[in-house]
Structures are given as structure tokens and as C-alpha cells.
Design a protein around this motif. Structure first.
Motif, mmCIF file in Angstrom:
data_model
loop_
_atom_site.group_PDB
_atom_site.id
_atom_site.type_symbol
_atom_site.label_atom_id
_atom_site.label_comp_id
_atom_site.label_asym_id
_atom_site.label_seq_id
_atom_site.Cartn_x
_atom_site.Cartn_y
_atom_site.Cartn_z
ATOM 1 N N GLU A 229 7.141 3.086 -14.769
ATOM 2 C CA GLU A 229 5.755 3.392 -15.196
ATOM 3 C C GLU A 229 5.371 4.589 -15.786
ATOM 4 N N ILE A 230 4.457 4.810 -16.710
ATOM 5 C CA ILE A 230 3.724 6.151 -16.989
ATOM 6 C C ILE A 230 2.428 5.935 -16.686
ATOM 7 N N ASP A 231 1.851 6.647 -15.798
ATOM 8 C CA ASP A 231 0.470 6.712 -15.756
ATOM 9 C C ASP A 231 -0.082 7.916 -15.350
ATOM 10 N N GLY A 232 -1.034 8.143 -14.672
ATOM 11 C CA GLY A 232 -1.741 9.564 -14.114
ATOM 12 C C GLY A 232 -0.873 10.270 -12.954
ATOM 13 N N PRO A 233 -1.587 11.363 -12.500
ATOM 14 C CA PRO A 233 -0.735 11.994 -11.336
ATOM 15 C C PRO A 233 -0.686 11.183 -10.202
ATOM 16 N N MET A 234 -1.569 10.392 -9.824
ATOM 17 C CA MET A 234 -1.418 9.722 -8.323
ATOM 18 C C MET A 234 -0.223 8.710 -8.508
ATOM 19 N N LEU A 235 0.326 8.048 -9.623
ATOM 20 C CA LEU A 235 1.343 7.214 -9.756
ATOM 21 C C LEU A 235 2.765 8.397 -9.453
ATOM 22 N N LYS A 236 2.513 9.442 -10.259
ATOM 23 C CA LYS A 236 3.611 10.403 -10.100
ATOM 24 C C LYS A 236 4.007 11.017 -8.948
ATOM 25 N N HIS A 237 2.916 11.743 -8.466
ATOM 26 C CA HIS A 237 3.160 12.420 -7.091
ATOM 27 C C HIS A 237 2.763 11.605 -5.816
ATOM 28 N N GLY A 238 2.040 10.498 -5.976
ATOM 29 C CA GLY A 238 1.664 9.492 -4.835
ATOM 30 C C GLY A 238 2.700 8.622 -4.605
ATOM 31 N N LEU A 239 3.324 7.941 -5.761
ATOM 32 C CA LEU A 239 4.431 6.896 -5.349
ATOM 33 C C LEU A 239 5.775 7.317 -5.862
ATOM 34 N N GLN A 240 5.963 7.650 -7.153
ATOM 35 C CA GLN A 240 7.247 7.843 -7.808
ATOM 36 C C GLN A 240 8.087 8.794 -6.974
ATOM 37 N N GLU A 241 7.336 10.104 -6.593
ATOM 38 C CA GLU A 241 8.000 10.990 -5.945
ATOM 39 C C GLU A 241 8.384 10.872 -4.564
ATOM 40 N N MET A 242 7.934 9.741 -3.945
ATOM 41 C CA MET A 242 8.410 9.061 -2.736
ATOM 42 C C MET A 242 9.675 8.698 -2.732
ATOM 43 N N ASN A 243 10.288 8.366 -3.869
ATOM 44 C CA ASN A 243 11.767 7.746 -3.797
ATOM 45 C C ASN A 243 12.638 8.673 -3.299
ATOM 46 N N ASN A 244 13.792 8.108 -2.560
ATOM 47 C CA ASN A 244 14.691 8.744 -1.765
ATOM 48 C C ASN A 244 14.350 9.943 -0.938
ATOM 49 N N LEU A 245 12.983 9.965 -0.339
ATOM 50 C CA LEU A 245 12.381 10.873 0.397
ATOM 51 C C LEU A 245 12.936 10.231 1.951
ATOM 52 N N SER A 246 13.276 11.082 3.040
ATOM 53 C CA SER A 246 13.464 10.411 4.138
ATOM 54 C C SER A 246 12.039 10.159 5.023
ATOM 55 N N LEU A 247 12.135 9.043 5.680
ATOM 56 C CA LEU A 247 10.801 8.894 6.443
ATOM 57 C C LEU A 247 10.970 9.869 7.607
#
Length: 273
Positions: A229-247
Motif C-alpha cells: 500500500e501507499i499512504d501517509g506516514p502512519m502506514l509507512k512508519h507505524g506499520l510497514q517499518e515494523m516488518n522483520n523487526l524482532s519483538l
């Protein structure tokens, strides 16, 4: 509230402890009935959370302090006879308690060396001396879950994760939830810290809605369509950038996510993708 605060409580300029220094029931000298009851913190690894704490009527039980004729237990019985409210301090960490007030003793069960405790007015009117209808039981269980189990679960999880979102590390307590790995509506969704994660509200909602999941290796996985998806900063930083991060997990091993539950929940996430 911390133990030292409860022991050092001041009333009318004088020290008036709200809990007993050694006993689970506080019955001050000169008072007819008990003032408070206390449940000490026990880690999830030591026992199943709230095991045997709820009766067939959905009401919580509290065990006597040894001999039924001990003055503290007599104080509990007097609280029942007089219908006066008490305070209940429930341990969420060593020496840290969550207060519940008012609560009432609605039945004394001498054979089981315990009393039945109501958490709100509605429970005071439930029948405790005979069979209870399924509707009444479910209603009473819901009150016990909402008024005690859920708040205690939340506090234990938030404390275990040091007041920080396990995904984004947000540290604002008012924006943090205790998310269940296996939902509490499931019979296996016990209110144990190992079945929970401290998540901020957006990541809690995203986890519940299968927008993202947690792999068995405790790495976050964001759904493919969300990544595209392409949307605002919340999608990019709040969700997409969580991918592959360790809990981020608690220091105590017993408080970390249960591997079997994480794997089961991850399979449900994958099935929903």
C-alpha cells in the motif's frame, strides 16, 4: 500501590496500615469487621493464574487465614454478617498491588475454608447457596473477568514489558494495552503474562485484525498487501517499518511469550492472509 505505601498509610494524622504486615487479612484492633484482604503476587510459572478462584456461581473465592477461628477469619465473617465493604489488594508484581474497592463477602463456606467475594452490587444479589442458571453464571463470570482478571492481567503484562510497546517501544502507559496471544474468549486464552504482549493501541488493533503477526522466532511480519500500500506516514512508519523487526520481550523467561501459543496464533494469522 506499593507495599510500603499500604503499610505506611496515614489517617487523621496517624499511621493506619491498610494491610497486615504478615497476614493476608487486615482486621485492625478495635474494629468489628475485617478491613481488607490481600492476594500476594505469584508468577505464572508457579501456578495457573486464578486457579480454583471462581466458584460454580461465577463468584471469586478467598481462602481463610489458617484456623477458621483465627481473629482475622472471624473479621471476615463479621464483614459478611454486617454487609460492610472491604478493600482487596491483588499482587501484580512483588510488593506491588492493584486495589479493588468496594468488595463484599456474600457467603461463608466453612467446609471449604473460604468466603465468596462480590466485586460489584449486581453480584451481591446472586444466589450462592444452590444451583445457578447458566445465564447467571456467565453474567457473574463476566463481571469477575472484567473487574478483576482483566485489570490484573493488564498490569502484570505492562509491568513485565517495563511499560513499553513490544513492537515500537512506545512508553506512554495510557496508550498501552495488554494484548492476548490466544484471545480470552478461547478456553486456552488464560490471563497469564506468557499469553500476552504489551502493545500500543495501534499495534494491538493491527495484531487483532491480522494486519501483522508474530512469527515463532518472535519476528514481526506485516501482511504483504499492507506492505504494498501507499499512504501517509502512519502506514509507512507505524506499520510497514515494523516488518522483520524482532519483538522486545520481558527479562524474565517465564514472562516471555509462550512458544506454542505464538506458533498457534501465527498459523491463524497466515490462514487469514
Amino acid at each position: 500501590m506499593r507495599r510500603e505505601e499500604l503499610l505506611g498509610f496515614q489517617w487523621e494524622g496517624r499511621k493506619f496500615p491498610l494491610i497486615d504486615n504478615q497476614l493476608g487479612i487486615r482486621k485492625p484492633q478495635g474494629m468489628t469487621a475485617a478491613l481488607s484482604i490481600l492476594t500476594t503476587y505469584t508468577s505464572d510459572g508457579a501456578r495457573a493464574p486464578y486457579e480454583d478462584a471462581v466458584g460454580q456461581d461465577g463468584l471469586l473465592r478467598y481462602k481463610f487465614q489458617g484456623n477458621p477461628n483465627h481473629y482475622t477469619n472471624v473479621g471476615l465473617r463479621r464483614a459478611h454478617e454486617l454487609g460492610v465493604p472491604l478493600m482487596w489488594f491483588f499482587g501484580v508484581q512483588p510488593k506491588l498491588f492493584l486495589p479493588f474497592f468496594p468488595v463484599w463477602i456474600v457467603a461463608v463456606e466453612l467446609a471449604e475454608l473460604q468466603v465468596a467475594v462480590a466485586l460489584e452490587e449486581a453480584q451481591r444479589h446472586l444466589r450462592v447457596d444452590g444451583p445457578v442458571s447458566p445465564i447467571e453464571r456467565r453474567y457473574s463470570e463476566r463481571i469477575s473477568r472484567q473487574r478483576l482478571h482483566q485489570p490484573v492481567f493488564r498490569q502484570r503484562v505492562i509491568q513485565a514489558y517495563e511499560t513499553s510497546c513490544a513492537m515500537c517501544r512506545l512508553r506512554h502507559p495510557s496508550l498501552l494495552d495488554a494484548a492476548h496471544i490466544i484471545p480470552d474468549r478461547d478456553t486456552r486464552g488464560v490471563p497469564a503474562v506468557s499469553n500476552g504482549m504489551a502493545l500500543c493501541k495501534i499495534h494491538h488493533a493491527a495484531y487483532d485484525q491480522n494486519i501483522l503477526g508474530v512469527r515463532p522466532d518472535l519476528v514481526i511480519e506485516v501482511r504483504a498487501d499492507i506492505l504494498a500500500e501507499i499512504d501517509g506516514p502512519m502506514l509507512k512508519h507505524g506499520l510497514q517499518e515494523m516488518n522483520n523487526l524482532s519483538l522486545s520481550v520481558p527479562r524474565r523467561r517465564a514472562d516471555r511469550p509462550n512458544p506454542e501459543l505464538v506458533e498457534e496464533r501465527y498459523e491463524a494469522f497466515r490462514a487469514a492472509v
